[in-house]
Scaffold this motif. Sequence first.
Motif, PDB file in Angstrom:
ATOM      1  N   ALA A  59       0.996 -11.355  -0.808  1.00 29.64           N
ATOM      2  CA  ALA A  59       0.917  -9.954  -1.236  1.00 29.64           C
ATOM      3  C   ALA A  59       1.810  -9.060  -0.385  1.00 29.64           C
ATOM      4  N   VAL A  60       1.861  -9.345   0.897  1.00 25.83           N
ATOM      5  CA  VAL A  60       2.706  -8.561   1.803  1.00 25.83           C
ATOM      6  C   VAL A  60       4.187  -8.845   1.538  1.00 25.83           C
ATOM      7  N   SER A  61       4.525 -10.104   1.334  1.00 26.80           N
ATOM      8  CA  SER A  61       5.933 -10.472   1.191  1.00 26.80           C
ATOM      9  C   SER A  61       6.492 -10.230  -0.204  1.00 26.80           C
ATOM     10  N   VAL A  62       5.609 -10.109  -1.202  1.00 25.87           N
ATOM     11  CA  VAL A  62       6.059  -9.890  -2.579  1.00 25.87           C
ATOM     12  C   VAL A  62       5.268  -8.712  -3.165  1.00 25.87           C
ATOM     13  N   PRO A  63       5.564  -7.507  -2.701  1.00 26.86           N
ATOM     14  CA  PRO A  63       4.772  -6.349  -3.127  1.00 26.86           C
ATOM     15  C   PRO A  63       4.875  -6.027  -4.613  1.00 26.86           C
ATOM     16  N   GLY A  64       5.852  -6.602  -5.299  1.00 25.19           N
ATOM     17  CA  GLY A  64       6.019  -6.351  -6.727  1.00 25.19           C
ATOM     18  C   GLY A  64       5.138  -7.195  -7.622  1.00 25.19           C
ATOM     19  N   LEU A  77     -16.565 -17.960   4.230  1.00 22.13           N
ATOM     20  CA  LEU A  77     -17.369 -17.962   5.454  1.00 22.13           C
ATOM     21  C   LEU A  77     -16.658 -18.698   6.597  1.00 22.13           C
ATOM     22  N   MET A  78     -15.774 -19.625   6.264  1.00 18.19           N
ATOM     23  CA  MET A  78     -15.000 -20.337   7.286  1.00 18.19           C
ATOM     24  C   MET A  78     -13.865 -19.489   7.843  1.00 18.19           C
ATOM     25  N   ASN A  79     -13.516 -18.406   7.148  1.00 18.28           N
ATOM     26  CA  ASN A  79     -12.356 -17.618   7.561  1.00 18.28           C
ATOM     27  C   ASN A  79     -12.624 -16.132   7.337  1.00 18.28           C
ATOM     28  N   LEU A  80     -13.698 -15.627   7.914  1.00 13.37           N
ATOM     29  CA  LEU A  80     -14.035 -14.213   7.749  1.00 13.37           C
ATOM     30  C   LEU A  80     -12.967 -13.289   8.327  1.00 13.37           C
ATOM     31  N   GLY A  81     -12.184 -13.801   9.241  1.00 14.35           N
ATOM     32  CA  GLY A  81     -11.102 -12.997   9.802  1.00 14.35           C
ATOM     33  C   GLY A  81     -10.085 -12.564   8.764  1.00 14.35           C
ATOM     34  N   SER A  82      -9.982 -13.316   7.666  1.00 17.84           N
ATOM     35  CA  SER A  82      -9.028 -12.927   6.624  1.00 17.84           C
ATOM     36  C   SER A  82      -9.419 -11.600   5.987  1.00 17.84           C
ATOM     37  N   LEU A  83     -10.716 -11.306   5.926  1.00 15.59           N
ATOM     38  CA  LEU A  83     -11.152 -10.025   5.369  1.00 15.59           C
ATOM     39  C   LEU A  83     -10.765  -8.870   6.293  1.00 15.59           C
ATOM     40  N   ALA A  84     -10.958  -9.049   7.591  1.00  9.84           N
ATOM     41  CA  ALA A  84     -10.568  -8.008   8.550  1.00  9.84           C
ATOM     42  C   ALA A  84      -9.056  -7.814   8.552  1.00  9.84           C
ATOM     43  N   THR A  85      -8.314  -8.897   8.473  1.00 12.12           N
ATOM     44  CA  THR A  85      -6.857  -8.796   8.441  1.00 12.12           C
ATOM     45  C   THR A  85      -6.400  -8.097   7.163  1.00 12.12           C
ATOM     46  N   ALA A  86      -6.985  -8.474   6.019  1.00  9.78           N
ATOM     47  CA  ALA A  86      -6.634  -7.825   4.745  1.00  9.78           C
ATOM     48  C   ALA A  86      -6.950  -6.335   4.795  1.00  9.78           C
ATOM     49  N   ALA A  87      -8.079  -5.966   5.391  1.00  9.90           N
ATOM     50  CA  ALA A  87      -8.463  -4.558   5.492  1.00  9.90           C
ATOM     51  C   ALA A  87      -7.466  -3.768   6.323  1.00  9.90           C
ATOM     52  N   ASN A  88      -6.982  -4.342   7.401  1.00  4.57           N
ATOM     53  CA  ASN A  88      -6.075  -3.624   8.290  1.00  4.57           C
ATOM     54  C   ASN A  88      -4.642  -3.591   7.780  1.00  4.57           C
ATOM     55  N   ILE A  89      -4.201  -4.650   7.143  1.00  5.79           N
ATOM     56  CA  ILE A  89      -2.848  -4.656   6.567  1.00  5.79           C
ATOM     57  C   ILE A  89      -2.853  -3.905   5.239  1.00  5.79           C
ATOM     58  N   PRO A  91      -2.637  -4.535   1.800  1.00 12.11           N
ATOM     59  CA  PRO A  91      -1.635  -4.559   0.734  1.00 12.11           C
ATOM     60  C   PRO A  91      -2.264  -4.067  -0.579  1.00 12.11           C
ATOM     61  N   PRO A  92      -1.631  -3.144  -1.268  1.00 12.20           N
ATOM     62  CA  PRO A  92      -2.226  -2.562  -2.470  1.00 12.20           C
ATOM     63  C   PRO A  92      -2.263  -3.505  -3.669  1.00 12.20           C
ATOM     64  N   VAL A 154      -6.502  -2.814  -1.611  1.00  7.86           N
ATOM     65  CA  VAL A 154      -7.061  -4.154  -1.508  1.00  7.86           C
ATOM     66  C   VAL A 154      -8.530  -4.086  -1.926  1.00  7.86           C
ATOM     67  N   SER A 155      -8.978  -5.094  -2.660  1.00  5.14           N
ATOM     68  CA  SER A 155     -10.365  -5.090  -3.110  1.00  5.14           C
ATOM     69  C   SER A 155     -10.964  -6.486  -3.043  1.00  5.14           C
ATOM     70  N   VAL A 156     -12.299  -6.507  -2.957  1.00  3.90           N
ATOM     71  CA  VAL A 156     -13.056  -7.756  -2.924  1.00  3.90           C
ATOM     72  C   VAL A 156     -14.123  -7.689  -4.004  1.00  3.90           C
ATOM     73  N   ILE A 157     -14.201  -8.746  -4.801  1.00  3.56           N
ATOM     74  CA  ILE A 157     -15.262  -8.877  -5.803  1.00  3.56           C
ATOM     75  C   ILE A 157     -16.004 -10.166  -5.496  1.00  3.56           C
ATOM     76  N   VAL A 158     -17.310 -10.049  -5.326  1.00  3.15           N
ATOM     77  CA  VAL A 158     -18.169 -11.212  -5.115  1.00  3.15           C
ATOM     78  C   VAL A 158     -18.875 -11.479  -6.441  1.00  3.15           C
ATOM     79  N   ALA A 159     -18.580 -12.608  -7.060  1.00  5.28           N
ATOM     80  CA  ALA A 159     -19.185 -12.973  -8.346  1.00  5.28           C
ATOM     81  C   ALA A 159     -20.293 -13.994  -8.098  1.00  5.28           C
TER      82      ALA A 159
END
Length: 192
Positions: A59-64, A77-89, A91-92, A154-159
Amino acid sequence: MKRIDVLRVLLDLAVKMEGVIISNLGFPSRELYHIGDRAENFYMLGSMGLASSIALGLAVSVPGRRVIALEGDGSILMNLGSLATAANIAPPNLTILIVDNEAHSSTGFQPTFTAGVTDLEAIARGAGIPDAVTVFDEKELRSRLEDAIKSERVSVIVAKTEKSWENAPVIDLDPVTIKNRFMQAVRSGLEG
């Protein structure tokens, strides 16, 4: 709602909006491949917990291009850091769709912590993603996913889904083929 129902809604909207999907390993990728293989789907064949990280980098490298990460509750749950990183970066063009069946379905339906007290929507909001929501049926999923794909945040949907899986065949593409055709599809989408 079953995971296959979530995948059908996701694939329909991704095709209409020319989005790319980074799919979680195991049965989610097998099911997505079975119902609608396309070059714009990147199937994880290993690396549990990294679909959202790969999607974030893309998403960062291909904004189009609209990028959708298809995650499972066990994987995120194995990579909760990805949510914090996505929130701080932030990308729309990134949407993270988490299929939460409260189990590790690819390995025998062992319960994840979402079967207990863990709330993935609350975790996403706590990480700094205000556009986080939990859905329980296909109509709500379609509406929220359409909104997320059209948004500039950036958005998160939990289904929330049943504990089930389809008897989908193993993906008969090797990892190099998956990577190469996906990269070509991403490039083509930017040129067109």
